[in-house]
Enzyme design. Structure first.
Site, short mmCIF file in Angstrom:
data_model
loop_
_atom_site.label_atom_id
_atom_site.label_comp_id
_atom_site.label_asym_id
_atom_site.label_seq_id
_atom_site.Cartn_x
_atom_site.Cartn_y
_atom_site.Cartn_z
N LYS A 175 0.83 -1.21 0.00
CA LYS A 175 0.00 0.00 0.00
C LYS A 175 0.88 1.27 0.00
CE LYS A 175 -2.77 1.13 3.71
NZ LYS A 175 -2.53 2.53 4.12
N ASP A 179 2.41 -0.70 11.83
CA ASP A 179 1.17 -1.29 11.29
C ASP A 179 0.98 -2.74 11.71
OD1 ASP A 179 0.51 1.09 10.11
OD2 ASP A 179 1.28 0.55 8.14
N ARG A 221 -5.68 2.69 18.10
CA ARG A 221 -5.41 1.24 18.12
C ARG A 221 -5.03 0.70 19.50
NH1 ARG A 221 -2.60 0.63 12.18
NH2 ARG A 221 -4.56 0.66 11.05
N ARG A 250 -6.92 -2.99 9.84
CA ARG A 250 -5.95 -3.88 10.48
C ARG A 250 -6.54 -4.55 11.73
NH1 ARG A 250 -1.86 -3.14 7.00
NH2 ARG A 250 -1.46 -1.00 6.36
C1 S3P Z 1 2.63 5.06 6.09
C2 S3P Z 1 3.31 5.35 7.24
C3 S3P Z 1 2.88 4.93 8.57
C4 S3P Z 1 1.83 3.82 8.49
C5 S3P Z 1 0.79 4.05 7.45
C6 S3P Z 1 1.41 4.22 6.09
C7 S3P Z 1 3.16 5.56 4.83
O1 S3P Z 1 2.33 6.05 9.21
O2 S3P Z 1 1.21 3.63 9.74
O3 S3P Z 1 -0.11 2.94 7.39
O4 S3P Z 1 2.75 5.03 3.77
O5 S3P Z 1 3.98 6.47 4.86
P1 S3P Z 1 3.27 7.05 10.05
O6 S3P Z 1 4.62 7.00 9.46
O7 S3P Z 1 2.66 8.40 9.94
O8 S3P Z 1 3.26 6.49 11.46
#
Ligand code: S3P
Length: 429
Positions: A23, A314, A345, A387
């Protein structure tokens, strides 16, 4: 309201389980391809709700998409030639879309308004606004939340120090600097996922990556016209834990991104006693990739420190489940960042796993878990957090009777085929 009933059986996971594309990398492939005025071919793009949100959003500023044989083709405008969106851009449930777009659009000659759904409206946006304002952006939030207004501004070069442990914040600053007036050096205090840097280095000539800093050179010069997205380790994590906690399991997950900022959860599981092997390591569009083999294992409790949190951000829901079924006590320290996700969470992990009989509690953002051999049964709620829904589905495999998950449909955010794949590969007698 969607719900999913998991009828009780003896579960085990076997075979080659298909895992969806990553993703985070998919969001970046879409966004970086907007810099290219020629066609970019994206192989294996995740077509989940969150990534579609990014596609619709950049579509509204002038970027074109086509699909052929499962590949996505994009034609961008270049970073200085986006057009003003005729309407508010709806980032729906996607924090990554919102944060990255705030950066991308803050150095433009036009204004943009971004908004989101009820969940996104609760998530903090000042963490992005503040560093961007330091380099010249003009942004207004609604008391730190969506909607966010981005006004025309000139992004300045120089040096900035980033202390928030968030890849989204770092990426917003990188994207803003690309439309700036001179080079920006970003000093990184906390290690977070680095897909923006890696893809920018693969796709353009505009980044210098050093140990604790990045230098961004404005005006992307494109050096590649294809991006290949590997499969998502965070989605794989659900089936990895499913196989570990159920006897007679043996699974193969192919083409998984093993970027070190994403697979700390595998190290933690291995230290808990997990039998996980990686083979066939290779490089795909700058990212490390491997095939992963997982067999049922007896797990024991573990301690996770605050410094590890950004690297497992995550996977904490599914790791909490593994700990709930491990022998002895586990502790996760300093998990504050979990409060800013699709749900809070810390609360949702504890409330829903407790409903299934897990021995789990919280004190000052530290989570304490004492493992058990099996869980109970009943009705649980995803709180519209993908999740949490997937973690609870895997939890049901260790429950003594049926489990019903309320608000189960949110898996389409990152893993649209999750329930079909769960039914197909989990119910082997
Ligand atoms: C992501 C960074 C993470 C993650 C999110 C996707 C990204 O968030 O939790 O699902 O794609 O940069 P943070 O880095 O803000 O914690």
């Amino acid at each position: 309201m969607s719900e999913y009933l998991i009828s009780h059986t003896n579960f085990n996971f076997n075979g080659e389980i298909p895992i969806p594309p990553d993703k985070s990398i998919s969001h970046r492939a879409v966004i970086l391809s907007t810099f290219n005025k020629e066609m970019t071919k994206i192989n294996n793009l995740l077509l989940s709700d969150d990534v579609k949100t990014t596609m619709y959003s950049v579509g509204s500023i002038g970027v074109m998409f086509a699909e052929n044989n499962g590949k996505i083709f994009t034609r961008g405008t270049g970073i200085r030639e986006y057009i003003q969106s005729p309407e508010t851009i709806d980032c729906r449930n996607s924090g990554t879309t919102a944060r990255l777009l705030i950066g991308l659009l803050s150095g433009q000659k036009f204004s943009t308004r971004l908004d989101g759904d009820e969940s996104l409206k609760k998530r903090p946006m000042d963490r992005v606004k503040e560093p961007l304002e330091e380099i010249g952006a003009k942004i207004e939030t609604n008391n730190g939340r969506m909607p966010v207004d981005i006004f025309p501004s000139v992004i300045n070069g120089g040096t900035i120090n980033l202390s928030t442990p968030s890849a989204q914040v770092k990426s917003a600053v990188i994207l803003a600097a690309l439309s700036g007036n001179s080079e920006l050096k970003i000093n990184i205090e906390k290690v977070t996922r680095d897909h923006t840097e890696i893809m920018l280095n693969y796709f353009t000539e505009n980044i210098i990556i050093e140990q604790d800093s990045l230098t961004i050179i404005p005006d992307p010069k494109i050096i590649n016209d294809q991006i290949e997205v590997p499969n998502d380790p965070s989605s794989a994590a659900f089936f990895i834990v499913g196989a570990l906690i159920n006897d007679n399991s043996d699974i193969l997950l192919k083409n998984i991104c093993i970027n070190p900022t994403r697979i700390k959860f595998i190290d933690i599981l291995k230290n808990m006693g997990a039998n996980i092997l990686m083979n066939n390591e290779r490089n795909v569009s700058g990212e490390l990739v491997a095939d992963i083999n997982v067999k049922s294992s007896d797990l024991k409790g573990i301690e996770v420190s605050e410094s590890e949190i950004p690297l497992i951000i995550d996977e904490i829901p599914i790791l909490s489940l593994a700990m709930s079924l491990a022998e002895g006590e586990s502790n996760i320290y300093g998990a504050t960042e979990l409060r800013f996700k699709e749900s809070d969470r810390i609360n949702t992990i504890i409330s829903e796993l407790s409903k299934l009989g897990a021995n789990i509690s919280e004190n000052n953002d530290n989570i304490k878990i004492v493992g058990k051999e099996v869980l109970t049964y009943g009705e649980v709620d995803s709180h519209d957090d993908h999740r949490i829904a997937m973690m609870l589905t895997i939890a049901s495999t260790k429950c003594i009777k049926d489990v019903k998950i309320l608000n189960s449909g949110c898996v389409k955010i990152s893993f649209p085929q999750f329930y079909e794949i769960f039914e197909k590969y989990g119910r082997n007698s």
